[in-house]
Design a protein around this motif. Structure first.
Motif, PDB file in Angstrom:
ATOM      1  N   VAL A 140      37.181 -26.114 -41.494  1.00  0.00           N
ATOM      2  CA  VAL A 140      37.145 -26.446 -39.892  1.00  0.00           C
ATOM      3  C   VAL A 140      38.263 -27.395 -39.643  1.00  0.00           C
ATOM      4  N   ARG A 148      24.783 -24.264 -39.498  1.00  0.00           N
ATOM      5  CA  ARG A 148      24.801 -23.799 -38.122  1.00  0.00           C
ATOM      6  C   ARG A 148      23.096 -23.144 -37.497  1.00  0.00           C
ATOM      7  N   PRO A 154      28.481 -15.529 -38.543  1.00  0.00           N
ATOM      8  CA  PRO A 154      29.719 -16.275 -39.200  1.00  0.00           C
ATOM      9  C   PRO A 154      30.945 -15.683 -39.111  1.00  0.00           C
ATOM     10  N   ARG A 176      33.710 -17.840 -37.171  1.00  0.00           N
ATOM     11  CA  ARG A 176      34.324 -19.154 -37.637  1.00  0.00           C
ATOM     12  C   ARG A 176      35.667 -19.035 -37.910  1.00  0.00           C
ATOM     13  N   TRP A 219      27.407 -20.222 -34.663  1.00  0.00           N
ATOM     14  CA  TRP A 219      28.736 -20.025 -34.936  1.00  0.00           C
ATOM     15  C   TRP A 219      29.642 -19.268 -34.173  1.00  0.00           C
ATOM     16  N   GLU A 234      28.001 -25.703 -44.289  1.00  0.00           N
ATOM     17  CA  GLU A 234      28.199 -25.488 -43.016  1.00  0.00           C
ATOM     18  C   GLU A 234      27.073 -25.174 -42.493  1.00  0.00           C
ATOM     19  N   SER A 271      36.274 -23.245 -34.951  1.00  0.00           N
ATOM     20  CA  SER A 271      36.786 -22.456 -35.694  1.00  0.00           C
ATOM     21  C   SER A 271      37.615 -22.987 -37.068  1.00  0.00           C
TER      22      SER A 271
END
Length: 494
Positions: A92, A350, A462, A465, A104, A348, A109
């Motif tokens: 990220v 989310r 996802p 991202r 997400w 990660e 991103s």
């Protein structure tokens, strides 16, 4: 979803460190029903004689030969558990961290090579400007850190910090390559595995329920069955030939069916080698250790979820059972710390679920982002689909949305126009867009960015991202292959 069929858990896994003599031809999977489901667990049998082992190996080979390709992949994986971990790549952007309540779809991103960021080129000048940008940009290359866990260590660690690094390095090597030999392609890491064998055996068994077998010249991690993780390039007859060959070599018999794919794999695994005079050499101990013995199934949510976290790119909450979902929500921060220490993975978290990322971009059998025509095209395709389909920030954020079929064709046609020739993409793909589409979608499916829904596809959260930030939405249907959006269609009708 595919990951929900994953056979997980510790069950009655053997404890401690197994020697090469403890696992072999006598511990083949027991007879199972002919309609074994994809990803079903391997049921281990008590040690038996060579004749019984050969009989069971032959029965497994017959079942593999009669299966369709997908079922053969899953049956082999359920029996052998030989596959690498798979995780997302890309970090990220600095200063854009997001909390677990962020979707997400609307979160930060990842940083991508300039040549794969197409928003500016498409909004200011269209395809011609995009082609010029792609031509001027440096082509993406594999990360410089790739393969770091295969570097040889200079000396045994002496401080606690050095020991921790060595153990993590060895664990990462086994997670990526469940078979490591003293003379194979990852031989540089084998001394580390031997040095920390007891710790590795205890941690893999406790954290993931994976038995670890170590012999004088090999280390073999027994993973649980996972659908879609068969051997690359193998089909049912090849799997059957491999099972028969391993059984014969373990029993001291010659390999009868000399298939090139089987012999090549046995050479890669160091089961079959040649001496200085070119005479064939057989490692019977290794052949026995490579007999079918995958980790047993789960008995509870902890190992079920941990295996999914360790082996798959992402775990979505709505694809877990209620018990598994509750466990993950309660323990997600503790699990993030555990996997950071054990395998060097970063969580990660989310709103839709959890993905474990490898900052070194090496603990994965598929690279995304990656170099090459297919990886570049698949990433661009995911970006275009997200830009057209992701919900607005004020809307609810589902874990997946349906992809209109025409949008796939239009987006792929646009990116092929914009990038194909300028980026030097493989001409076979440029001449066969149907094959290009099939393979690009398959890569996105294997990376769990899309999922099949009957004959259609779902775009999973996802995937966002890898798309640009969501502050500004691109007008859909801007390429010459894309269908115009609803607003444009209305204008055309006036």
């Amino acid at each position: 979803m595919e990951q929900r069929e994953y056979t997980t858990g510790a069950g009655a896994a053997p404890g401690g460190l197994a020697t090469g003599r403890g696992v072999g031809a006598g511990q083949l999977i027991a007879d199972a029903p002919a309609d074994i489901p994809a990803g079903a667990p391997a049921v281990t049998a008590a040690p038996v004689g060579a004749a019984a082992a050969d009989t069971r190996a032959e029965r497994l080979a017959v079942r593999l030969a009669a299966a369709d390709p997908g079922a053969a992949h899953d049956l082999f994986t359920a029996a052998y558990g030989l596959y690498g971990a798979r995780h997302f790549g890309g970090v990220v952007e600095a200063g854009r961290a997001a909390g677990p309540g962020t979707s997400w779809w609307h979160g930060p991103s990842v940083q991508l090579p300039a040549g794969l960021r197409s928003r500016v080129g498409r909004q200011a000048g269209g395809p011609r400007r995009a082609r010029r940008i792609a031509a001027d940009a440096q082509p993406p290359v594999a990360p410089a850190t790739r393969g770091r866990h295969r570097k040889p260590e200079r000396s045994p660690g002496s401080t606690p910090q050095e020991v921790a690094v060595e153990r993590r390095t060895a664990a990462r090597l086994l997670a990526a390559h469940p078979l490591v030999t003293a003379t194979g392609p990852h031989a540089a890491g084998f001394p580390l595995v031997r040095r920390h064998a007891d710790w590795l055996a205890e941690r893999f068994l406790t954290v993931l329920g994976y038995p670890l077998t170590i012999g004088h010249s090999y280390a073999r991690l027994h993973k649980a069955g996972l659908p879609g993780r068969g051997l690359t390039g193998f089909e049912p007859a090849g799997y059957a030939g491999l099972v028969r060959a391993l059984s014969a070599l373990a029993d001291g018999r010659p390999v009868e069916a000399e298939r090139d794919d089987v012999l090549q794999l046995l050479d890669e695994w160091q089961v079959l080698t040649r001496d200085a005079d070119g005479a064939p050499q057989v490692d019977r101990e290794l052949a026995r250790a490579l007999g079918p013995l995958a980790a047993p199934p789960a008995e509870g949510p902890a190992l079920t979820v941990r295996r999914l976290l360790a082996e798959t790119p992402v775990v979505l909450l709505d694809e877990l059972s209620a018990e598994e979902r509750g466990w993950l929500l309660e323990h997600q921060w503790a699990e993030a710390e555990l996997f950071a220490d054990f395998l060097g993975l970063e969580a990660e978290i989310r709103a839709e679920g959890v993905a474990l990322l490898d900052p070194a971009d090496e603990l994965t059998d598929l690279a995304l982002p990656g170099s090459g025509t297919l990886a570049q095209a698949a990433l661009l395709l995911a970006e275009r689909l997200v830009e057209d389909l992701r919900p607005l920030p004020e809307e609810s954020a589902p874990s997946a949305v349906l992809i209109p079929d025409a949008l796939i064709d239009g987006a792929l046609g646009d990116i092929t126009d914009e990038y194909g020739l300028a980026a030097g993409w493989h001409r076979d793909y440029l001449a066969d867009l149907a094959g290009f589409r099939r393979d690009a979608l398959d890569l996105l499916r294997r990376m769990q960015l899309i999922a099949p829904a009957g004959r259609a596809w779902l775009l999973r959260a996802p995937a966002a991202r890898y798309a640009p930030p969501s502050e500004v939405h691109r007008t859909s249907g801007s390429g010459r292959h894309s269908r115009p959006g609803p607003a444009v269609q209305q204008e055309l009708m006036v």
